[in-house]
Design a protein around this motif. Sequence first.
Motif, PDB file in Angstrom:
ATOM      1  N   ALA A  10       0.825  -1.209   0.000  1.00 58.20           N
ATOM      2  CA  ALA A  10       0.000   0.000   0.000  1.00 58.20           C
ATOM      3  C   ALA A  10       0.857   1.256   0.000  1.00 58.20           C
ATOM      4  O   ALA A  10       0.553   2.233  -0.707  1.00 58.20           O
ATOM      5  CB  ALA A  10      -0.927  -0.010   1.217  1.00 58.20           C
ATOM      6  N   VAL A  11       1.930   1.253   0.782  1.00 50.78           N
ATOM      7  CA  VAL A  11       2.832   2.414   0.812  1.00 50.78           C
ATOM      8  C   VAL A  11       3.474   2.618  -0.566  1.00 50.78           C
ATOM      9  O   VAL A  11       3.580   3.757  -1.056  1.00 50.78           O
ATOM     10  CB  VAL A  11       3.902   2.239   1.898  1.00 50.78           C
ATOM     11  N   ALA A  12       3.895   1.515  -1.188  1.00 49.19           N
ATOM     12  CA  ALA A  12       4.506   1.621  -2.517  1.00 49.19           C
ATOM     13  C   ALA A  12       3.509   2.158  -3.534  1.00 49.19           C
ATOM     14  O   ALA A  12       3.847   3.014  -4.369  1.00 49.19           O
ATOM     15  CB  ALA A  12       5.026   0.250  -2.958  1.00 49.19           C
ATOM     16  N   TYR A  13       2.279   1.666  -3.472  1.00 47.08           N
ATOM     17  CA  TYR A  13       1.242   2.173  -4.376  1.00 47.08           C
ATOM     18  C   TYR A  13       0.987   3.662  -4.129  1.00 47.08           C
ATOM     19  O   TYR A  13       0.899   4.463  -5.063  1.00 47.08           O
ATOM     20  CB  TYR A  13      -0.048   1.380  -4.187  1.00 47.08           C
ATOM     21  N   ALA A  16       3.884   5.777  -5.432  1.00 46.22           N
ATOM     22  CA  ALA A  16       3.874   5.842  -6.896  1.00 46.22           C
ATOM     23  C   ALA A  16       2.766   6.766  -7.385  1.00 46.22           C
ATOM     24  O   ALA A  16       2.968   7.571  -8.313  1.00 46.22           O
ATOM     25  CB  ALA A  16       3.700   4.446  -7.484  1.00 46.22           C
ATOM     26  N   ALA A  17       1.593   6.676  -6.762  1.00 48.63           N
ATOM     27  CA  ALA A  17       0.500   7.566  -7.140  1.00 48.63           C
ATOM     28  C   ALA A  17       0.844   9.019  -6.807  1.00 48.63           C
ATOM     29  O   ALA A  17       0.535   9.940  -7.583  1.00 48.63           O
ATOM     30  CB  ALA A  17      -0.781   7.142  -6.432  1.00 48.63           C
ATOM     31  N   GLY A  18       1.486   9.230  -5.647  1.00 43.05           N
ATOM     32  CA  GLY A  18       1.870  10.586  -5.272  1.00 43.05           C
ATOM     33  C   GLY A  18       2.851  11.205  -6.239  1.00 43.05           C
ATOM     34  O   GLY A  18       2.857  12.426  -6.444  1.00 43.05           O
ATOM     35  N   LEU A  19       3.675  10.381  -6.859  1.00 44.30           N
ATOM     36  CA  LEU A  19       4.616  10.879  -7.853  1.00 44.30           C
ATOM     37  C   LEU A  19       3.900  11.402  -9.084  1.00 44.30           C
ATOM     38  O   LEU A  19       4.403  12.303  -9.771  1.00 44.30           O
ATOM     39  CB  LEU A  19       5.586   9.758  -8.240  1.00 44.30           C
ATOM     40  N   LEU A  20       2.720  10.872  -9.364  1.00 43.72           N
ATOM     41  CA  LEU A  20       1.984  11.245 -10.570  1.00 43.72           C
ATOM     42  C   LEU A  20       0.996  12.385 -10.344  1.00 43.72           C
ATOM     43  O   LEU A  20       0.481  12.949 -11.318  1.00 43.72           O
ATOM     44  CB  LEU A  20       1.221  10.027 -11.103  1.00 43.72           C
ATOM     45  N   LEU A  21       0.714  12.720  -9.091  1.00 44.58           N
ATOM     46  CA  LEU A  21      -0.344  13.686  -8.791  1.00 44.58           C
ATOM     47  C   LEU A  21      -0.016  15.148  -9.103  1.00 44.58           C
ATOM     48  O   LEU A  21      -0.909  15.904  -9.496  1.00 44.58           O
ATOM     49  CB  LEU A  21      -0.749  13.581  -7.321  1.00 44.58           C
ATOM     50  N   VAL A 106       4.389  12.483  -2.555  1.00 41.28           N
ATOM     51  CA  VAL A 106       4.836  11.094  -2.408  1.00 41.28           C
ATOM     52  C   VAL A 106       4.734  10.657  -0.949  1.00 41.28           C
ATOM     53  O   VAL A 106       4.188   9.589  -0.635  1.00 41.28           O
ATOM     54  CB  VAL A 106       6.275  10.930  -2.936  1.00 41.28           C
ATOM     55  N   LEU A 107       5.245  11.480  -0.045  1.00 37.18           N
ATOM     56  CA  LEU A 107       5.209  11.129   1.373  1.00 37.18           C
ATOM     57  C   LEU A 107       3.773  11.107   1.905  1.00 37.18           C
ATOM     58  O   LEU A 107       3.388  10.195   2.647  1.00 37.18           O
ATOM     59  CB  LEU A 107       6.053  12.113   2.181  1.00 37.18           C
ATOM     60  N   GLY A 108       2.987  12.107   1.532  1.00 40.13           N
ATOM     61  CA  GLY A 108       1.617  12.177   2.015  1.00 40.13           C
ATOM     62  C   GLY A 108       0.771  11.020   1.526  1.00 40.13           C
ATOM     63  O   GLY A 108       0.062  10.368   2.304  1.00 40.13           O
ATOM     64  N   SER A 109       0.822  10.738   0.228  1.00 43.64           N
ATOM     65  CA  SER A 109       0.030   9.653  -0.332  1.00 43.64           C
ATOM     66  C   SER A 109       0.492   8.301   0.218  1.00 43.64           C
ATOM     67  O   SER A 109      -0.336   7.443   0.568  1.00 43.64           O
ATOM     68  CB  SER A 109       0.130   9.670  -1.861  1.00 43.64           C
ATOM     69  N   VAL A 112      -0.747   7.966   3.944  1.00 49.32           N
ATOM     70  CA  VAL A 112      -2.188   7.731   4.069  1.00 49.32           C
ATOM     71  C   VAL A 112      -2.548   6.319   3.629  1.00 49.32           C
ATOM     72  O   VAL A 112      -3.309   5.605   4.303  1.00 49.32           O
ATOM     73  CB  VAL A 112      -2.971   8.776   3.247  1.00 49.32           C
ATOM     74  N   CYS A 113      -2.006   5.880   2.498  1.00 49.84           N
ATOM     75  CA  CYS A 113      -2.296   4.530   2.014  1.00 49.84           C
ATOM     76  C   CYS A 113      -1.779   3.475   2.990  1.00 49.84           C
ATOM     77  O   CYS A 113      -2.458   2.470   3.249  1.00 49.84           O
ATOM     78  CB  CYS A 113      -1.681   4.325   0.631  1.00 49.84           C
ATOM     79  N   GLY A 114      -0.591   3.696   3.558  1.00 50.05           N
ATOM     80  CA  GLY A 114      -0.057   2.754   4.526  1.00 50.05           C
ATOM     81  C   GLY A 114      -0.904   2.682   5.785  1.00 50.05           C
ATOM     82  O   GLY A 114      -1.144   1.589   6.329  1.00 50.05           O
TER      83      GLY A 114
END
Length: 277
Positions: A10-13, A16-21, A106-109, A112-114
């Motif tokens: 979940a943290v990795a996902y 990765a999503a935070g990198l794209l936002l 990246v850190l925030g997303s 939260v996912c983790g």
Amino acid sequence: MGLVVIIVAAVAYGAAAGLLLPRAAYRLSVEPGAGWRDRCPEGHPVPGWLGPPRCRPAPAGPPPRPYRADASAQRDPRGGTAGRRERAAAAAAAPHGYGVSVVGTVLGSGAVCGALAAACGGRPEGAVLVGVAPVLLLLGLVDLAVQRLPDVLTLPLAAAAVLGLGAAALVPGAGGSWRGALLGGAALGAAYLVLFLINPAGMGLGDVKLALGLGVILGWYGWGVWAAGAFLGFLYGALYGLGLVLKGPGGGRTAFAFGPFMTAGALTGVLLAGFGA
């Protein structure tokens, strides 16, 4: 061991999503009625919707000539020097960033996912909640930038929550009720609609549409979590408003984005419910 794997995934996902936002946040941060941004602040075309907010334009024309100290021979009719113009052109063509920080998203997303994965464990609704978390973060970024919650995000979010939790309800081990999720979304959306009709200046339709998706997520865990998440959203917003009042004259009349506080309250309620379950 299984929970650790779920949290790491979940943290990795989320990372990765935070990198794209950031690029999407920049393009969507426009006033109502305006077209989505398609150029960076320097005027270069922004490629696509997802990715880091960094522009790497190709220099137009031949590379600038080295600057020479003999400026008198390089004067242009407007009084500047050719060397200065060349340096400005080179600076405009150099890679540059814009919008929000990639590190922050990246850190925030990821965080939260983790946290959601840790709270839900192996229950099937965890995949749904982790999946929509980056969208909630993106909505918060846009709302903070221009005090707007675009329909292109809020309505698909509500639909994804309904369909995702509906599928999760069919899987053994689900920790909530799909019927409760539907009722929760309708109830919170209706409550915010009433607030909007009472005071349109203090509540936007975007908040009403966001409330639909958040209500679905909160209602999944029951009316107690629904009430707690809704209340915490107002509490967080009220505390921030109080801080503006105490800050000085005029602070109480300052408009601010309410969507991030709605989301923070809902996430707090979901985390408490997830760890409790």
